[in-house]
Design a protein around this motif. Structure first.
Motif, mmCIF file in Angstrom:
data_model
loop_
_atom_site.group_PDB
_atom_site.id
_atom_site.type_symbol
_atom_site.label_atom_id
_atom_site.label_comp_id
_atom_site.label_asym_id
_atom_site.label_seq_id
_atom_site.Cartn_x
_atom_site.Cartn_y
_atom_site.Cartn_z
ATOM 1 N N VAL A 9 0.655 -1.291 0.123
ATOM 2 C CA VAL A 9 0.179 0.295 -0.166
ATOM 3 C C VAL A 9 1.171 1.570 0.138
ATOM 4 C CG1 VAL A 9 -1.398 0.995 1.185
ATOM 5 C CG2 VAL A 9 -2.333 -1.244 0.765
ATOM 6 N N SER A 10 2.012 1.466 0.702
ATOM 7 C CA SER A 10 2.748 2.062 0.950
ATOM 8 C C SER A 10 3.493 2.487 -0.607
ATOM 9 C CB SER A 10 4.087 2.763 1.482
ATOM 10 O OG SER A 10 4.882 1.857 1.587
ATOM 11 N N ALA A 11 4.078 1.666 -0.540
ATOM 12 C CA ALA A 11 4.714 1.568 -2.618
ATOM 13 C C ALA A 11 3.725 2.225 -3.287
ATOM 14 C CB ALA A 11 5.268 0.264 -3.023
ATOM 15 N N ALA A 12 2.367 1.490 -3.552
ATOM 16 C CA ALA A 12 1.770 2.181 -4.855
ATOM 17 C C ALA A 12 0.792 3.542 -4.042
ATOM 18 C CB ALA A 12 0.206 1.490 -4.678
ATOM 19 N N GLY A 13 0.960 4.051 -2.861
ATOM 20 C CA GLY A 13 0.757 5.446 -2.915
ATOM 21 C C GLY A 13 1.769 6.336 -3.589
ATOM 22 N N LYS A 14 2.983 5.894 -3.082
ATOM 23 C CA LYS A 14 4.160 6.579 -3.492
ATOM 24 C C LYS A 14 3.944 6.789 -4.566
ATOM 25 C CE LYS A 14 7.186 4.269 -1.122
ATOM 26 N NZ LYS A 14 8.112 3.888 -0.703
ATOM 27 N N GLU A 15 3.837 6.130 -5.693
ATOM 28 C CA GLU A 15 3.933 5.651 -7.174
ATOM 29 C C GLU A 15 2.676 6.857 -7.476
ATOM 30 O OE1 GLU A 15 3.933 2.625 -9.103
ATOM 31 O OE2 GLU A 15 5.637 1.350 -8.511
ATOM 32 N N ALA A 16 1.527 6.763 -6.704
ATOM 33 C CA ALA A 16 -0.244 7.540 -7.217
ATOM 34 C C ALA A 16 0.495 9.110 -6.020
ATOM 35 C CB ALA A 16 -0.949 6.599 -6.268
ATOM 36 N N PHE A 17 1.339 8.937 -5.397
ATOM 37 C CA PHE A 17 1.511 10.840 -4.434
ATOM 38 C C PHE A 17 2.653 11.565 -6.227
ATOM 39 C CE2 PHE A 17 4.686 13.750 -3.468
ATOM 40 C CZ PHE A 17 4.020 14.589 -2.079
ATOM 41 N N SER A 18 3.898 10.525 -6.924
ATOM 42 C CA SER A 18 3.863 11.115 -7.811
ATOM 43 C C SER A 18 3.535 11.367 -9.183
ATOM 44 C CB SER A 18 5.708 10.319 -8.678
ATOM 45 O OG SER A 18 5.586 9.909 -6.692
ATOM 46 N N ARG A 19 2.583 11.030 -9.796
ATOM 47 C CA ARG A 19 1.786 10.693 -10.658
ATOM 48 C C ARG A 19 0.889 12.264 -10.798
ATOM 49 N NH1 ARG A 19 -0.259 6.532 -10.472
ATOM 50 N NH2 ARG A 19 -2.483 6.526 -9.731
ATOM 51 N N VAL A 20 0.185 12.147 -9.322
ATOM 52 C CA VAL A 20 -0.604 12.976 -9.066
ATOM 53 C C VAL A 20 0.399 14.334 -9.126
ATOM 54 C CG1 VAL A 20 -2.954 14.874 -8.140
ATOM 55 C CG2 VAL A 20 -2.191 12.433 -8.020
ATOM 56 N N LEU A 21 1.778 14.796 -8.584
ATOM 57 C CA LEU A 21 2.589 15.752 -8.322
ATOM 58 C C LEU A 21 2.279 16.214 -9.260
ATOM 59 C CD1 LEU A 21 3.127 17.630 -5.727
ATOM 60 C CD2 LEU A 21 5.775 15.981 -6.199
ATOM 61 N N ALA A 22 3.101 15.844 -9.913
ATOM 62 C CA ALA A 22 3.646 15.783 -11.390
ATOM 63 C C ALA A 22 2.608 16.802 -12.124
ATOM 64 C CB ALA A 22 3.879 14.679 -12.382
ATOM 65 N N ALA A 23 1.466 16.336 -11.758
ATOM 66 C CA ALA A 23 -0.194 17.346 -12.523
ATOM 67 C C ALA A 23 -0.530 18.313 -12.297
ATOM 68 C CB ALA A 23 -0.762 16.004 -12.481
ATOM 69 N N GLU A 24 0.004 18.231 -10.835
ATOM 70 C CA GLU A 24 0.197 19.993 -10.413
ATOM 71 C C GLU A 24 1.259 21.065 -10.520
ATOM 72 O OE1 GLU A 24 -0.535 19.740 -6.345
ATOM 73 O OE2 GLU A 24 -2.135 18.308 -6.194
ATOM 74 N N LEU A 25 2.353 20.480 -10.756
ATOM 75 C CA LEU A 25 3.200 20.485 -10.394
ATOM 76 C C LEU A 25 3.886 21.755 -11.847
ATOM 77 C CD1 LEU A 25 5.349 19.656 -7.968
ATOM 78 C CD2 LEU A 25 3.918 21.617 -7.517
ATOM 79 N N ALA A 26 3.595 20.505 -12.553
ATOM 80 C CA ALA A 26 3.640 20.498 -14.896
ATOM 81 C C ALA A 26 4.007 22.069 -15.259
ATOM 82 C CB ALA A 26 3.374 19.877 -15.840
ATOM 83 N N PRO A 27 3.083 22.845 -15.014
ATOM 84 C CA PRO A 27 2.577 24.127 -15.217
ATOM 85 C C PRO A 27 3.540 25.321 -14.838
ATOM 86 C CG PRO A 27 0.676 23.263 -14.506
ATOM 87 C CD PRO A 27 1.587 22.270 -13.932
ATOM 88 N N SER A 28 4.445 24.349 -13.360
ATOM 89 C CA SER A 28 5.461 25.427 -12.855
ATOM 90 C C SER A 28 6.816 25.131 -13.352
ATOM 91 C CB SER A 28 5.132 25.454 -11.361
ATOM 92 O OG SER A 28 4.444 25.884 -10.980
ATOM 93 N N ASN A 29 6.699 24.292 -14.488
ATOM 94 C CA ASN A 29 7.803 24.200 -14.523
ATOM 95 C C ASN A 29 8.675 23.296 -13.990
ATOM 96 O OD1 ASN A 29 9.983 23.270 -17.580
ATOM 97 N ND2 ASN A 29 11.024 25.378 -16.781
ATOM 98 N N ILE A 30 8.607 22.037 -13.103
ATOM 99 C CA ILE A 30 8.906 21.370 -12.572
ATOM 100 C C ILE A 30 8.089 19.565 -12.900
ATOM 101 C CG2 ILE A 30 8.718 20.523 -10.011
ATOM 102 C CD1 ILE A 30 8.087 23.138 -9.146
ATOM 103 N N ARG A 31 9.162 19.105 -13.123
ATOM 104 C CA ARG A 31 9.234 17.414 -13.637
ATOM 105 C C ARG A 31 9.268 16.815 -12.160
ATOM 106 N NH1 ARG A 31 12.681 14.826 -16.393
ATOM 107 N NH2 ARG A 31 14.317 16.383 -15.703
ATOM 108 N N VAL A 32 8.047 15.980 -12.115
ATOM 109 C CA VAL A 32 8.145 14.662 -11.139
ATOM 110 C C VAL A 32 8.380 13.449 -11.654
ATOM 111 C CG1 VAL A 32 6.665 13.685 -8.935
ATOM 112 C CG2 VAL A 32 6.298 16.054 -9.549
ATOM 113 N N ILE A 33 9.581 12.393 -11.671
ATOM 114 C CA ILE A 33 9.493 11.106 -11.780
ATOM 115 C C ILE A 33 9.940 10.173 -10.542
ATOM 116 C CG2 ILE A 33 10.802 9.288 -13.234
ATOM 117 C CD1 ILE A 33 11.807 12.582 -14.867
ATOM 118 N N CYS A 34 9.159 8.518 -10.531
ATOM 119 C CA CYS A 34 9.003 7.602 -9.452
ATOM 120 C C CYS A 34 9.799 6.551 -9.938
ATOM 121 C CB CYS A 34 7.780 7.348 -9.404
ATOM 122 S SG CYS A 34 7.906 5.758 -7.868
ATOM 123 N N ILE A 35 10.832 6.591 -9.328
ATOM 124 C CA ILE A 35 12.172 5.688 -9.420
ATOM 125 C C ILE A 35 11.526 4.194 -8.949
ATOM 126 C CG2 ILE A 35 14.700 4.291 -9.522
ATOM 127 C CD1 ILE A 35 15.041 7.745 -10.218
#
Length: 270
Positions: free
Chosen positions: A161-187
Motif C-alpha cells: 500500500v505504501s509503494a502504491a501510494g508513493k507512485e500515485a503521489f508522484s503521478r498526481v504531483l507531476a500534474a500539479e507542478l507541470a505548469p510551474s516547470n517542475i518534473r516529477v519522476i518515480c524510480i
C-alpha cells in the motif's frame, strides 16, 4: 566540464546518508551538482560527504528530521537563500517496516508504519522544495517506490500500500507542478543486491525471509526468489540506480514527467 549532466545544479537529497541516497549523492556530485544531503544520522552523512569531497565534488551535510515539517522547510529555505534556488530533490528516506506477516497477525501499527512514514516524508519534503524550484529554472523531484506497488502476494500489506501510494503521489504531483516547470519522476527499483553491504536497513528487513529459506541475506538477493522473478534474473545495483537518477534529473530527460522508471531488472508484476 560542459559534458557533465548536472553542471551547476543544486540538488538536495533526503536520506542522503543511506545506501541509495548516498550512492545517488556521489553520482550527482560527480556530474557537477552542488549536493546538499540531509538525514537523521550525522555519522552516515559525514561518510558520504567525505567521499564526495575527496573526489572533488561540492557537498554540504545537515542533520534534519524529515518528519519535522518546520525543520525541513527551514533547511530548504536556507539552501535556496544560499545558492539561489533548488533544481533537484530526491527523497530516499527509509522507514523500517514489516514484510512477511499476514493480516491475521499484523497489527494496525505495523500496517500503518510504512504508509504513514513514507508518505508523510514525501509530502513534507516535496512541499518544502517545490516553492524554491521551477518557472524559468526547471525543477525535478525524484521519488522512490518498489515493485510491491503492483505485486499480489501475501505478507506485504503495509509495504504494498505504501509503494502504491508513493507512485500515485508522484503521478498526481507531476500534474500539479507541470505548469510551474517542475518534473516529477518515480524510480521503481527492486531490492538492491549490494545495498545491505552498503549499510542499508534492508539487511535487517530480509533477515527473517533469508533464514526461512536457509540462506544468508546476500544469498537471498543474489540467487533467491526475488532475483528469479525478474526478466534479467538478477536484482539492480546501487550504481545502476544512481546513474539512472542522474540522467532523469538532467535536462536530457526534460520531456519526462509523471512517469515510473522501472529499474527492477524487469520484475514480473501484474
Amino acid at each position: 566540464m560542459t559534458g557533465l549532466l548536472l553542471r551547476d545544479k543544486n540538488a538536495v537529497i533526503y536520506g542522503g546518508g543511506g545506501a541509495i541516497g548516498g550512492a545517488i549523492a556521489r553520482v550527482f556530485a560527480r556530474e557537477g551538482a552542488r549536493v546538499f544531503i540531509a538525514g537523521r544520522t550525522q555519522a552516515k552523512l559525514d561518510a558520504v560527504a567525505r567521499d564526495i569531497t575527496a573526489a572533488g565534488g561540492t557537498v554540504r551535510a545537515a542533520k534534519v528530521d524529515v518528519l519535522d515539517e518546520q525543520a525541513v522547510e527551514k533547511h530548504a529555505d536556507e539552501i535556496a537563500a544560499t545558492v539561489g534556488g533548488i533544481d533537484i530533490a530526491l527523497n530516499a528516506v527509509s522507514v523500517m517496516h514489516d514484510q512477511g506477516t499476514l493480516l491475521a497477525d499484523l497489527s494496525l501499527e505495523e500496517f500503518m508504519r510504512p504508509v504513514d512514514g513514507f508518505l508523510r516524508t514525501l509530502f513534507i519534503t516535496s512541499k518544502a522544495v517545490a516553492r524554491h524550484m521551477g518557472h524559468e529554472r526547471p525543477g525535478v523531484i525524484l521519488t522512490l517506490s518498489e515493485p510491491g506497488s503492483k505485486l499480489a502476494v501475501g505478507g506485504i500489506l503495509g509495504h504494498s500500500v505504501s509503494a502504491a501510494g508513493k507512485e500515485a503521489f508522484s503521478r498526481v504531483l507531476a500534474a500539479e507542478l507541470a505548469p510551474s516547470n517542475i518534473r516529477v519522476i518515480c524510480i521503481r527499483p527492486h531490492a538492491v543486491v549490494d545495498a545491505p553491504e552498503a549499510g542499508s536497513y534492508t539487511k535487517e528487513l530480509f533477515e527473517q525471509t533469508a533464514a526461512a529459506a536457509g540462506q544468508s541475506v546476500q544469498e537471498l538477493l543474489e540467487d533467491g526468489a526475488m532475483a528469479q522473478m525478474t526478466l534479467l534474473k538478477r536484482l539492480p545495483t546501487l550504481s545502476e540506480i544512481a546513474e539512472t537518477a542522474a540522467f532523469l534529473a538532467s535536462d536530457r530527460a526534460g520531456a519526462m514527467t509523471g512517469a515510473i522508471a522501472n529499474l527492477s531488472a524487469g520484475a514480473l508484476v501484474d
